[in-house]
Write a protein that holds these residues in place. Structure first.
Motif, PDB file in Angstrom:
ATOM      1  N   MET A   1       1.110  -1.085  -0.202  1.00 17.03           N
ATOM      2  CA  MET A   1       0.348   0.235   0.203  1.00 17.03           C
ATOM      3  C   MET A   1       1.008   1.077  -0.166  1.00 17.03           C
ATOM      4  O   MET A   1       0.625   2.094  -0.737  1.00 17.03           O
ATOM      5  N   VAL A   2       1.812   1.460   0.667  1.00 13.70           N
ATOM      6  CA  VAL A   2       2.531   2.571   0.597  1.00 13.70           C
ATOM      7  C   VAL A   2       3.493   2.021  -0.402  1.00 13.70           C
ATOM      8  O   VAL A   2       3.710   3.740  -0.846  1.00 13.70           O
ATOM      9  N   VAL A   3       4.149   1.483  -0.776  1.00 15.02           N
ATOM     10  CA  VAL A   3       5.441   1.683  -2.136  1.00 15.02           C
ATOM     11  C   VAL A   3       4.187   1.952  -3.078  1.00 15.02           C
ATOM     12  O   VAL A   3       4.749   2.413  -4.015  1.00 15.02           O
ATOM     13  N   SER A   4       3.064   1.234  -2.920  1.00 13.32           N
ATOM     14  CA  SER A   4       1.939   1.867  -4.847  1.00 13.32           C
ATOM     15  C   SER A   4       1.996   3.154  -4.095  1.00 13.32           C
ATOM     16  O   SER A   4       1.533   3.884  -5.653  1.00 13.32           O
ATOM     17  N   LEU A   5       1.755   3.769  -3.026  1.00 13.15           N
ATOM     18  CA  LEU A   5       1.628   5.224  -3.034  1.00 13.15           C
ATOM     19  C   LEU A   5       2.085   6.156  -3.093  1.00 13.15           C
ATOM     20  O   LEU A   5       2.595   7.370  -4.399  1.00 13.15           O
ATOM     21  N   ASN A   6       3.190   6.315  -2.993  1.00 13.06           N
ATOM     22  CA  ASN A   6       4.996   6.856  -3.444  1.00 13.06           C
ATOM     23  C   ASN A   6       5.239   6.093  -4.943  1.00 13.06           C
ATOM     24  O   ASN A   6       5.620   7.946  -5.432  1.00 13.06           O
TER      25      ASN A   6
END
Length: 330
Positions: free
Chosen positions: A277-282
């Motif tokens: 989720m965090v990787v995709s957001l970045n």
């Protein structure tokens, strides 16, 4: 640029950090109690130092990339009676990371990108933890070394259960390098990263200043000291040890179920723990330019495929210098 020290080698490391390890959410570095931290930590340190510690919380403490997420999921599951349904919620919600707002300072970026919504457990982690605390005992994650923990823990005013997990520094360095590229925007090469690691110029470093104070306290009744390599070798035995420490013993069937849930392949595919989720957001907002996944291999000895013999030798000499006479790492 934030200059950490004044001698020429430290100045060179500061230049590497400024060139290769700053971004729209990482604006520089400071030292606090000898620990390298993102500049944003300056705004959080007093609140953390004066944190109202609850003795029924469980603290997962570690240097980054030493088995923290694995340990968090294990501890949360044991504390919550293997609640697989509740465990579908993101681990950042269930087991919040106390000081993560120091690593990802999105305040300025949010002003220019009104639709950008980082997860609440990252956006303002201290407030998030306070809010979660209202719901009952927490499984709380921190990468802070002993010297930066709340003063109530340091002076033994409060004695929450603390589970510390560590890993041999060579594999830690490899994993931290990949994590730093994928999650925190490091743009430099691996050779410079190893130099930063050995010099204690990465967030939460120096490594040995992190590990050894917990090792020295490993026999305290409220502290359990774990090694990643032992978790890989015999996960069911570690699960039993942790469950006993938490005073929540498990049946053989429960240990088998939890071992399966905590297998590397299961963890890697689990969206609640794999940080995609965090990787995709970045990536969506073009904050990170790196391919890969948060959970990469999980193997012991992975450093052998990446480190040169010369770098391995430097790590071995450095480890011997800090741990001679200690039964810490092979």
């Amino acid at each position: 640029m934030v200059i950490i020290n004044n001698n020429s080698e430290d100045a060179e490391f500061d230049e590497i950090l400024e060139r290769d390890f700053t971004s729209v959410f990482r604006h520089g570095y400071i030292t606090v109690e000898g620990v390298t931290m993102p500049k944003r930590f300056e705004d959080l340190k007093n609140n953390i130092r004066n944190w109202n510690v609850r003795e029924d919380d469980v603290w997962i403490c570690s240097f980054p990339k030493t088995g923290t997420t694995w340990t968090q999921e294990m501890v949360w599951m044991i504390m919550n009676n293997l609640d697989v349904v509740g465990g579908q919620a993101n681990l950042g919600h269930r087991s919040p990371f106390l000081e993560v707002s120091a690593l990802f300072d999105y305040r300025e970026f949010k002003k220019e990108n009104k639709d950008f919504q980082p997860p609440p457990f990252i956006d303002d982690s201290l407030e998030f933890v306070k809010h979660q605390s209202l719901k009952g005992p927490l499984c709380l994650k921190t990468h802070l070394p002993w010297a930066l923990l709340p003063k109530e823990i340091q002076d033994n005013t409060k004695s929450p259960k603390i589970i510390y997990v560590t890993r041999n520094p060579k594999d830690t360095c490899i994993s931290y390098f990949n994590h730093s590229r994928l999650m925190e925007g490091y743009r430099g090469n691996f050779e410079d990263y190893c130099r930063l690691f050995l010099a204690g110029k990465l967030p939460f470093a120096p490594f040995w200043n992190h590990v050894l104070p917990f090792w020295e306290r490993r026999n305290h009744p409220n502290i359990l000291f774990l090694k990643y390599e032992e978790m890989v070798k015999d996960l069911p035995a570690i699960i039993r040890k942790v469950a006993d420490f938490l005073e929540k013993p498990l049946s053989d069937d429960q240990v088998e179920v939890l071992s399966s849930h905590l297998s590397f392949e299961s963890m890697k595919k689990n969206p609640a723990v794999n940080y995609e989720m965090v990787v995709s957001l970045n990536r969506k907002y073009n904050l990170i330019h790196c391919e890969g996944s948060f959970m990469r291999s999980g193997k012991v000895g992975d450093y052998k495929a990446k480190m040169s013999p010369e770098v391995i030798c430097k790590f071995d000499e450095w480890t011997k210098e800090h741990t001679e006479g200690l039964d810490l790492f092979d």
